[in-house]
Design a protein around this motif. Sequence first.
Motif, PDB file in Angstrom:
ATOM      1  N   ASP A  38      70.236 -30.342 -57.676  1.00 26.58           N
ATOM      2  CA  ASP A  38      68.872 -30.854 -57.536  1.00 26.58           C
ATOM      3  C   ASP A  38      69.037 -32.385 -57.259  1.00 26.58           C
ATOM      4  N   GLN A  39      70.052 -33.055 -56.923  1.00 23.02           N
ATOM      5  CA  GLN A  39      70.080 -34.501 -56.542  1.00 23.02           C
ATOM      6  C   GLN A  39      69.633 -34.570 -55.138  1.00 23.02           C
ATOM      7  N   LEU A  40      69.154 -35.752 -54.512  1.00 21.27           N
ATOM      8  CA  LEU A  40      68.822 -35.965 -53.277  1.00 21.27           C
ATOM      9  C   LEU A  40      69.983 -36.349 -52.430  1.00 21.27           C
ATOM     10  N   VAL A  41      70.582 -35.706 -51.507  1.00 24.78           N
ATOM     11  CA  VAL A  41      71.768 -35.971 -50.650  1.00 24.78           C
ATOM     12  C   VAL A  41      71.360 -35.987 -49.243  1.00 24.78           C
ATOM     13  N   GLY A  42      71.667 -37.143 -48.620  1.00 27.80           N
ATOM     14  CA  GLY A  42      71.388 -37.192 -47.273  1.00 27.80           C
ATOM     15  C   GLY A  42      72.599 -37.426 -46.419  1.00 27.80           C
ATOM     16  N   THR A  43      72.748 -36.319 -45.653  1.00 27.69           N
ATOM     17  CA  THR A  43      74.120 -36.312 -44.862  1.00 27.69           C
ATOM     18  C   THR A  43      74.101 -37.030 -43.453  1.00 27.69           C
ATOM     19  N   THR A  44      72.750 -37.290 -43.010  1.00 27.45           N
ATOM     20  CA  THR A  44      72.575 -37.898 -41.704  1.00 27.45           C
ATOM     21  C   THR A  44      71.479 -38.938 -41.761  1.00 27.45           C
ATOM     22  N   ASP A  45      71.332 -39.936 -41.025  1.00 28.44           N
ATOM     23  CA  ASP A  45      70.183 -40.969 -41.008  1.00 28.44           C
ATOM     24  C   ASP A  45      68.915 -40.122 -41.043  1.00 28.44           C
ATOM     25  N   ALA A  46      68.722 -39.119 -40.330  1.00 24.91           N
ATOM     26  CA  ALA A  46      67.350 -38.271 -40.358  1.00 24.91           C
ATOM     27  C   ALA A  46      67.250 -37.803 -41.695  1.00 24.91           C
ATOM     28  N   ASP A  47      67.905 -37.031 -42.058  1.00 21.35           N
ATOM     29  CA  ASP A  47      67.970 -36.572 -43.577  1.00 21.35           C
ATOM     30  C   ASP A  47      67.649 -37.543 -44.565  1.00 21.35           C
ATOM     31  N   ARG A  48      68.292 -38.914 -44.488  1.00 23.47           N
ATOM     32  CA  ARG A  48      68.024 -39.812 -45.682  1.00 23.47           C
ATOM     33  C   ARG A  48      66.390 -40.385 -45.231  1.00 23.47           C
ATOM     34  N   HIS A  49      66.199 -40.424 -44.116  1.00 18.98           N
ATOM     35  CA  HIS A  49      64.688 -40.985 -43.669  1.00 18.98           C
ATOM     36  C   HIS A  49      63.666 -39.882 -44.308  1.00 18.98           C
ATOM     37  N   ARG A  50      64.023 -38.721 -44.218  1.00 19.35           N
ATOM     38  CA  ARG A  50      62.956 -37.529 -44.344  1.00 19.35           C
ATOM     39  C   ARG A  50      62.967 -37.371 -46.046  1.00 19.35           C
ATOM     40  N   LEU A  51      64.050 -37.658 -46.632  1.00 23.48           N
ATOM     41  CA  LEU A  51      64.093 -37.724 -48.316  1.00 23.48           C
ATOM     42  C   LEU A  51      63.349 -38.909 -48.729  1.00 23.48           C
ATOM     43  N   GLU A  52      63.542 -40.105 -48.253  1.00 25.46           N
ATOM     44  CA  GLU A  52      62.736 -41.099 -48.448  1.00 25.46           C
ATOM     45  C   GLU A  52      61.027 -40.983 -48.380  1.00 25.46           C
ATOM     46  N   ARG A  53      60.782 -40.622 -47.268  1.00 24.53           N
ATOM     47  CA  ARG A  53      59.327 -40.272 -47.011  1.00 24.53           C
ATOM     48  C   ARG A  53      58.945 -39.277 -48.168  1.00 24.53           C
ATOM     49  N   ASP A  54      59.551 -38.345 -48.589  1.00 27.75           N
ATOM     50  CA  ASP A  54      59.368 -37.176 -49.480  1.00 27.75           C
ATOM     51  C   ASP A  54      59.062 -37.777 -51.034  1.00 27.75           C
TER      52      ASP A  54
END
Length: 312
Positions: free
Chosen positions: A82-98
């Motif tokens: 349930d932790q927020l993991v970003g494997t790519t820059d796009a994933d990290r940007h999407r999670l930040e916006r979320d």
Amino acid sequence: MKTRPLILLAGAVTLAAASALVARALMRPAPPVTIVKEVPAASAPAPTLRVLTIDRAVEIGEFITSDNVGWKVLPADSVHGDQLVGTTDADRHRLERDVFGAVARQAMPAGTALRRPLLVKAGEPGFLSTVLPPGKRAVSIPTSVVASNAGLVSAGDRVDVILNLNRADLLPPSTDPNGSFNLLAAQTIVHNVRVLALDSTTEGIAPDMGAEAPSPEDAAKRKTPTTQPVKKHVSATLEVSPEDAERLALAREAGTLQLALRGARETGAATASASSPTRLHDVSSVLKAAPAAPVASYRGATVSYEQPAQRP
């Protein structure tokens, strides 16, 4: 020559040669000892993941922004599902916006890995109770298109609440000819309170984290002028003190309530006291006094009526 002495001589020579060889071997230095050390083979580095983590301690009810979170590299075997993991820059940007604009359900110290159950977003159950500061109450009052300034009041704005009295049973009967006008009154009963929601819409409470860059198609649509319908709200939820909550609960039964929008640059603090009431004779001087009855003048058999001058 006899054979026996020859044999003895040969034996002596052989023994001497053997002794010399043995002595030479004993005098030779020992060969160096070679020590063989087993070196373990280099193991592959343990896999790691980038996890969204609290950089600065966050209190309950505090909004998640770019100022209090960051990405931290953690071993993959220590990361939960349930932790927020970003494997790519796009994933990290999407999670930040979320998560930006969400509210912390509980206090989190620095270094805590963000988990979805720890956050609540606008529109989700429990959002208002988490945002509400200690000592404040959320009270809903009825409103309308006119009472909410034609839909121009939004969640997050600060307003005053005006009570309009227009019922005949609120005041005792008056012998004044214009006494019916005295039944009309208005009074600001709550000052400088925050609008938490209009109907069930809480947009505007969370900080604005910026919008995504629009696509060319969306940008073209925005250039096309469109007529926006007036928003028809039926209720407004306000952040007030317990005393103001009681005042509003009684006021909505006594008359109608009007929201007066305050300017963003106005910094006046909320006050618990209501302002002086405004009655209709305060609006127009015509109604300050009742018109005097005409005076009859008798001159012989002639009767004339004169209107006396109005009192200031």
